[in-house]
Design an enzyme around this catalytic site. Structure first.
Site, PDB file in Angstrom:
ATOM      1  N   TYR A  54       0.747  -1.332  -0.015  1.00  0.00           N
ATOM      2  CA  TYR A  54       0.059  -0.021  -0.065  1.00  0.00           C
ATOM      3  C   TYR A  54       0.870   1.232  -0.088  1.00  0.00           C
ATOM      4  CZ  TYR A  54      -3.947  -2.933   0.246  1.00  0.00           C
ATOM      5  OH  TYR A  54      -5.063  -3.918   0.116  1.00  0.00           O
ATOM      6  N   GLN A  87     -16.179   2.108  -5.627  1.00  0.00           N
ATOM      7  CA  GLN A  87     -15.506   0.898  -5.048  1.00  0.00           C
ATOM      8  C   GLN A  87     -13.835   1.171  -5.182  1.00  0.00           C
ATOM      9  OE1 GLN A  87     -18.289  -1.525  -7.945  1.00  0.00           O
ATOM     10  NE2 GLN A  87     -16.715  -3.170  -6.906  1.00  0.00           N
ATOM     11  N   ASP A  90      -8.693   5.292  -4.677  1.00  0.00           N
ATOM     12  CA  ASP A  90      -8.056   6.540  -5.012  1.00  0.00           C
ATOM     13  C   ASP A  90      -8.849   7.485  -4.484  1.00  0.00           C
ATOM     14  OD1 ASP A  90      -9.558   7.179  -7.322  1.00  0.00           O
ATOM     15  OD2 ASP A  90      -8.914   5.142  -8.326  1.00  0.00           O
ATOM     16  N   HIS A 105     -15.065   0.779  -0.261  1.00  0.00           N
ATOM     17  CA  HIS A 105     -13.984   0.063   0.096  1.00  0.00           C
ATOM     18  C   HIS A 105     -12.942   0.740   0.804  1.00  0.00           C
ATOM     19  CE1 HIS A 105     -15.680  -3.059  -3.215  1.00  0.00           C
ATOM     20  NE2 HIS A 105     -16.123  -3.042  -2.008  1.00  0.00           N
ATOM     21  N   GLY A 170     -17.469   1.453 -15.072  1.00  0.00           N
ATOM     22  CA  GLY A 170     -16.209   0.946 -14.912  1.00  0.00           C
ATOM     23  C   GLY A 170     -16.242  -0.161 -13.926  1.00  0.00           C
ATOM     24  N   THR A 171     -17.359  -1.020 -13.555  1.00  0.00           N
ATOM     25  CA  THR A 171     -17.251  -1.926 -12.512  1.00  0.00           C
ATOM     26  C   THR A 171     -17.842  -3.253 -13.216  1.00  0.00           C
ATOM     27  OG1 THR A 171     -18.190  -2.969 -10.519  1.00  0.00           O
ATOM     28  CG2 THR A 171     -19.512  -1.214 -11.635  1.00  0.00           C
TER      29      THR A 171
END
Length: 229
Positions: A54, A87, A90, A105, A170-171
């Site tokens: 991360y 989701q 960023d 998330h 985009g999912t």
């Protein structure tokens, strides 16, 4: 009074900014098995690996910019009451100018206590095993890992129930419980689905329009389409 436009966004909207997704590469995320870096088990097994992973993602995030899809979404606030349920971890929606963003998330630029979920700090630098909360408990990425509860889900459901328009962008609609939000959209509400490889949505009661495009082109077309409502 502006109509409410609710958007469920996933990794595909950030892909054009250079942030890689993991579902396109057999469960690998930036070369790592997601079970090693995105699960409580992975954290217990090798916290140093998880922290380093991360840390690298945080550094990468600071090298990319919002793309046209993010920017068009922010521009739509002129005519709509826009709520983004994402989701993604960023901050590209925020940087593009979106005012109402709910991260299902978690957020890459935040960390939290391993002992207290509500102990959350903004964090742009590296996170090491030597970083603790005020009570001496280890800090961890503020990310909802696979197998963990999604605390923001209840709020996401409330927002979805109030939608006048619902956009999926985009999912893959494969990650639950996020994918299940579509079931809470009122049956009279139009759903717009933007994805270069759209899947069929079983048992959908709503009017559906599909844009089989990448996020930026799909958002450009959607903006034009919304002028007719």
């Amino acid at each position: 009074m502006k109509k409410k436009l609710v958007v469920l966004s996933g990794a595909g909207i950030s892909a054009e900014s250079g942030i890689k997704t993991f579902r396109d590469s057999d469960g690998l995320w930036e070369g790592h098995n997601v079970m090693d870096v995105a699960t409580p088990e992975g954290w217990k097994k090798n916290p140093e690996l998880v922290l380093d992973f991360y840390n690298q993602r945080r550094k990468q995030l600071q090298t990319v910019e919002p793309n046209l899809a993010h920017k068009i979404l922010a521009e739509l606030e002129t005519d709509f009451d826009v709520y983004v349920i994402t989701q993604n971890v960023d901050d590209l929606h925020e940087r593009a100018g979106s005012s109402n963003v709910l991260h299902l998330h978690g957020e890459l630029l935040k960390v939290r206590s391993t002992n207290d979920y509500n102990y959350v700090l903004d964090w742009k630098d590296d996170l090491f095993p030597t970083h603790f909360d005020d009570n001496g408990f280890q800090l961890r990425p503020h990310i909802v890992w696979f197998g963990e509860d999604v605390p923001a889900l209840e709020e996401a459901v409330k927002i979805t129930l109030e939608a006048d328009f619902f956009v999926v962008i985009g999912t893959s609609l494969q990650v639950y419980p996020a994918a299940g939000l579509i079931d809470y959209v009122d049956s009279n509400v139009p759903i717009f689905y933007i994805d270069p490889k759209p899947i069929s949505i079983p048992n959908l009661r709503n009017p559906l329009e599909v844009f089989a495009n990448v996020a930026s082109e799909g958002m450009r077309l959607l903006k034009e389409r919304l002028l007719f409502f």
